[in-house]
Design a protein around this motif. Sequence first.
Motif, mmCIF file in Angstrom:
data_model
loop_
_atom_site.group_PDB
_atom_site.id
_atom_site.type_symbol
_atom_site.label_atom_id
_atom_site.label_comp_id
_atom_site.label_asym_id
_atom_site.label_seq_id
_atom_site.Cartn_x
_atom_site.Cartn_y
_atom_site.Cartn_z
ATOM 1 N N LYS A 1 0.829 -1.204 0.000
ATOM 2 C CA LYS A 1 0.000 0.000 0.000
ATOM 3 C C LYS A 1 0.865 1.257 0.000
ATOM 4 O O LYS A 1 0.561 2.234 -0.694
ATOM 5 C CB LYS A 1 -0.940 -0.004 1.211
ATOM 6 N N ASP A 2 1.957 1.240 0.771
ATOM 7 C CA ASP A 2 2.865 2.384 0.779
ATOM 8 C C ASP A 2 3.415 2.643 -0.620
ATOM 9 O O ASP A 2 3.546 3.802 -1.045
ATOM 10 C CB ASP A 2 4.020 2.148 1.757
ATOM 11 N N PHE B 1 1.943 1.904 -3.459
ATOM 12 C CA PHE B 1 0.839 2.472 -4.237
ATOM 13 C C PHE B 1 0.704 3.967 -3.948
ATOM 14 O O PHE B 1 0.579 4.792 -4.864
ATOM 15 C CB PHE B 1 -0.463 1.744 -3.909
ATOM 16 N N PHE B 2 0.724 4.332 -2.681
ATOM 17 C CA PHE B 2 0.565 5.733 -2.313
ATOM 18 C C PHE B 2 1.716 6.583 -2.848
ATOM 19 O O PHE B 2 1.529 7.738 -3.216
ATOM 20 C CB PHE B 2 0.473 5.879 -0.781
ATOM 21 N N ASP C 1 3.709 5.965 -5.587
ATOM 22 C CA ASP C 1 4.020 5.950 -7.017
ATOM 23 C C ASP C 1 2.827 5.896 -7.961
ATOM 24 O O ASP C 1 2.959 6.261 -9.133
ATOM 25 C CB ASP C 1 4.914 4.736 -7.333
ATOM 26 N N HIS C 2 1.681 5.409 -7.513
ATOM 27 C CA HIS C 2 0.599 5.137 -8.456
ATOM 28 C C HIS C 2 -0.120 6.421 -8.875
ATOM 29 O O HIS C 2 -0.340 7.309 -8.048
ATOM 30 C CB HIS C 2 -0.411 4.167 -7.823
ATOM 31 N N SER D 1 -2.959 7.449 -6.663
ATOM 32 C CA SER D 1 -2.682 7.686 -5.242
ATOM 33 C C SER D 1 -3.428 8.919 -4.757
ATOM 34 O O SER D 1 -3.528 9.926 -5.475
ATOM 35 C CB SER D 1 -1.178 7.899 -5.039
ATOM 36 N N ARG E 1 4.251 13.736 -3.315
ATOM 37 C CA ARG E 1 4.639 12.318 -3.314
ATOM 38 C C ARG E 1 6.128 12.103 -3.074
ATOM 39 O O ARG E 1 6.525 11.095 -2.489
ATOM 40 C CB ARG E 1 4.195 11.653 -4.617
ATOM 41 N N PHE F 1 -9.494 8.110 1.735
ATOM 42 C CA PHE F 1 -8.672 8.949 0.865
ATOM 43 C C PHE F 1 -8.861 10.442 1.136
ATOM 44 O O PHE F 1 -7.957 11.244 0.910
ATOM 45 C CB PHE F 1 -8.986 8.660 -0.605
#
Length: 197
Positions: A25-26, A28-29, A31-32, A35, A42, A166
């Motif tokens: 999850k980290d 994803f937050f 780089d995605h 996010s 970021r 979120f």
Amino acid sequence: MADASDADVDPDRWSAELESKRAEKDEFFADHPQSPIPPDERDEFSGLDYFEPDPDYRVTATVEVHDDPEVVLMETTAGREMRYLRTATLEFELVRDDPDLQDGTFELGAYEIERQSDEPLFIPFRDKTTGQQTYRGGRYMELAPDRDLETDDEIVVDFNLAYTPFCAFSETFDCPLPPEENWLDAAIPAGERFESN
């Protein structure tokens, strides 16, 4: 039901799997493209804040299924209302070694969005960490049983998987707020922390 009992759970394996999910999850937050962390923040994101894994907060809940579910209107962070159906009530017990933490039997409503019954059960909640160690708008959990639930089924509810919505990270998101029936009169120091309230 596959997730109905903790009897065969290996605590080391459980903890390792939990840490792996948190690392994923980290990532994803950080780089995605989807996010919730604003793009210009970021580079400074160093990972979410979590309570230590604690098997005391992996509890077995008894299910009461509501055959004629009530509509529950949940206010959102943007001031709207969302319509959910309370399809089940989960009753569970908390027993902890810490005399400062209230034990007892508690209930949480489990919901589905109207006309979206194929989605996981949605469990928004507040507890005595809300607004202090965790996000002021409450936290969420989701349950995806491997079959339709029936009254008196038992299912594992793992508060170590409780997460911050979120909207805590960006005002572009609109999130439902836990209804008062899901305000727990106990501290649940498990799952995601969020102290920038």
